[in-house]
Design an enzyme around this catalytic site. Structure first.
Site, PDB file in Angstrom:
ATOM      1  N   HIS A 261      31.199  12.669  12.575  1.00 37.16           N
ATOM      2  CA  HIS A 261      31.245  12.851  14.010  1.00 37.16           C
ATOM      3  C   HIS A 261      32.522  12.180  14.714  1.00 37.16           C
ATOM      4  O   HIS A 261      32.887  11.181  14.113  1.00 37.16           O
ATOM      5  CB  HIS A 261      30.195  12.340  14.783  1.00 37.16           C
ATOM      6  N   ASP A 312      23.301  18.670  13.890  1.00 37.35           N
ATOM      7  CA  ASP A 312      23.263  19.957  13.338  1.00 37.35           C
ATOM      8  C   ASP A 312      22.618  20.174  12.084  1.00 37.35           C
ATOM      9  O   ASP A 312      22.319  21.358  11.748  1.00 37.35           O
ATOM     10  CB  ASP A 312      24.692  20.559  13.470  1.00 37.35           C
TER      11      ASP A 312
END
Ligand code: COA
Length: 376
Positions: A261, A312
């Site tokens: 991320h 996700d």
């Protein structure tokens, strides 16, 4: 001065909508912790919170839900348009077209007003209609008849039932979808939200800003990662292959979808809730291998690269166990993120300035134009 690649570390604006606290890996929507929101509220309450700055009272929620339930339908002409689309069109592209069509059918939108009230009205219409666009554009592309939304059902019961093509009110399944929508709803100046704000800042309308955002969300480095995660898990196929697959990817310097991320470096606080619900679904269905593969991949990535899963990663397995077609994972993300996008478009239009950064020119200079006959 050279630019920061990918604008990493740059603060591009102020917002009152959400806070990503990297020091605690936590995410707060208008001051509320997302984990507490998942435990105590529904997606529609969170949608209200994002659009209206605080959680609804019971009366406000009743009115909000009534509006949502009575505005789920879409114009018949949109069904005709979807019937004429090629069957290979990706559901995200169908959704983008669908949102554009809804903008064209909204007569008040053609008057060009971006007032707070108009933006709120458009946002609530999109919130209500996007599940119908997602489910039915996909069904039509698969040669299946569209299904009518059911106003007797809650938002998430209706959405899941339309996607699966049968009435579904299993509490664990509905809670899993609903909580995933809360977790996907908003995330600061992520790429698609930033693109929505850039479009809104030109004083374009909310539908066009959302269309820009959908195009941005589709990419696998952003929202498109959730469907890529499931294709990857299917490719790995068995837990025995998971460690070597992960090591090979690391060795070959290939990205592993669902990990990493830009902001979080030691974990993503959105993963725990959905991982837990996914594990409950695995227990309920008796299908545990996807979690086994995921566990091995996660351990290997942390041990080898200190890179953690993002939302996700567990969301893909949870959606798979719900029976949701893989191509619909990112459109479902979009149907949730409409709330965050719209909140940011409202914030942008309420205090607007064109977003137009500069860039450093690093190409050749002072070149002379030769006549075409002399160019080799
Ligand atoms: N798999 C393998 N390595 C990864 C990785 C992943 N998913 N994510 C980051 N890395 C590595 C990079 O290879 C790089 O290593 P290096 O310094 O040895 O070259 C380092 O971590 C920094 O990565 P970088 O791509 O520069 O980080 P970023 O902040 O630009 O990108 C993402 C963030 C999300 C785009 C990136 O982590 C990624 O591509 N993840 C996979 C896609 C995904 O899941 N997207 C959904 C995000 S919520």
């Amino acid at each position: 001065m050279r630019a920061n690649r990918g604008l990493a570390g740059l603060i591009a604006g102020d917002t009152t909508i959400s806070k990503v606290d990297v020091s605690t890996n936590s995410l707060w929507y208008r001051g509320y912790d997302i984990n507490e929101l998942c435990a105590k509220t529904s997606f529609l309450e969170v949608a209200y919170l994002l659009l209206n700055e605080d959680l609804p009272t019971s009366k406000q929620l009743t009115e909000f839900e009534a509006f949502e339930r009575s505005n789920r339908g879409i114009p018949k002409a949109m069904y005709t348009a979807f019937e004429n689309m090629p069957t290979h069109a990706h559901p995200m592209d169908l959704l983008k077209i669908g949102v554009s069509m809804l903008g064209s059918f909204d007569e008040e939108n053609s008057l060009g007003s971006n007032t707070h009230e108009q933006n709120l009205r458009k946002a609530m219409l999109l919130l209500s209609k996007m599940p119908t666009v997602v489910a039915n554009s996909y069904r039509i592309s698969k040669g299946q008849p569209p299904v009518e939304p059911d106003s007797e059902l809650s938002y998430s019961e209706n959405f899941l039932s339309m996607i699966l093509g049968k009435k579904t009110n299993d509490p664990l399944s509905v809670k899993t979808l609903d909580n995933s929508l809360i977790l996907y709803a908003e995330h600061g100046y992520n790429a698609s939200t930033f693109s929505a704000r850039v479009t809104a800042a030109t004083l374009s309308d909310l539908y066009n800003a959302v269309s820009s955002a959908i195009g941005t969300l589709k990419g696998p480095l952003h929202g498109g990662a959730n469907e890529q995660v499931m294709y990857m898990l299917q490719e790995i196929e068995s837990p025995e292959r998971a460690k070597q697959y992960t090591l090979n990817k690391i060795h070959n310097k290939e990205k592993i979808m669902g990990f990493g991320h830009r902001l979080y470096r030691t974990g993503d606080s959105r993963t725990a809730v959905i991982k837990n619900l996914g594990e409950q679904l695995a227990e309920q269905t008796g299908i545990t291998k996807w979690h086994e593969i995921s566990r091995i991949m996660e351990e290997t990535m942390i041990a080898e690269k200190k890179i953690y899963p993002n939302l996700d990663f567990p969301a893909a397995t949870a959606y798979y166990l719900l029976g949701i077609p893989i191509e619909l994972y990112t459109p479902i993300f979009a149907a949730s993120r409409i709330t965050g996008w719209a909140a940011h478009i409202l914030e942008q239009h309420d205090d607007n300035r064109l977003i137009r950064p500069g860039c450093e020119y690093v190409g050749p200079t002072s070149r002379k134009v030769k006549p075409i006959s002399e160019r080799l």
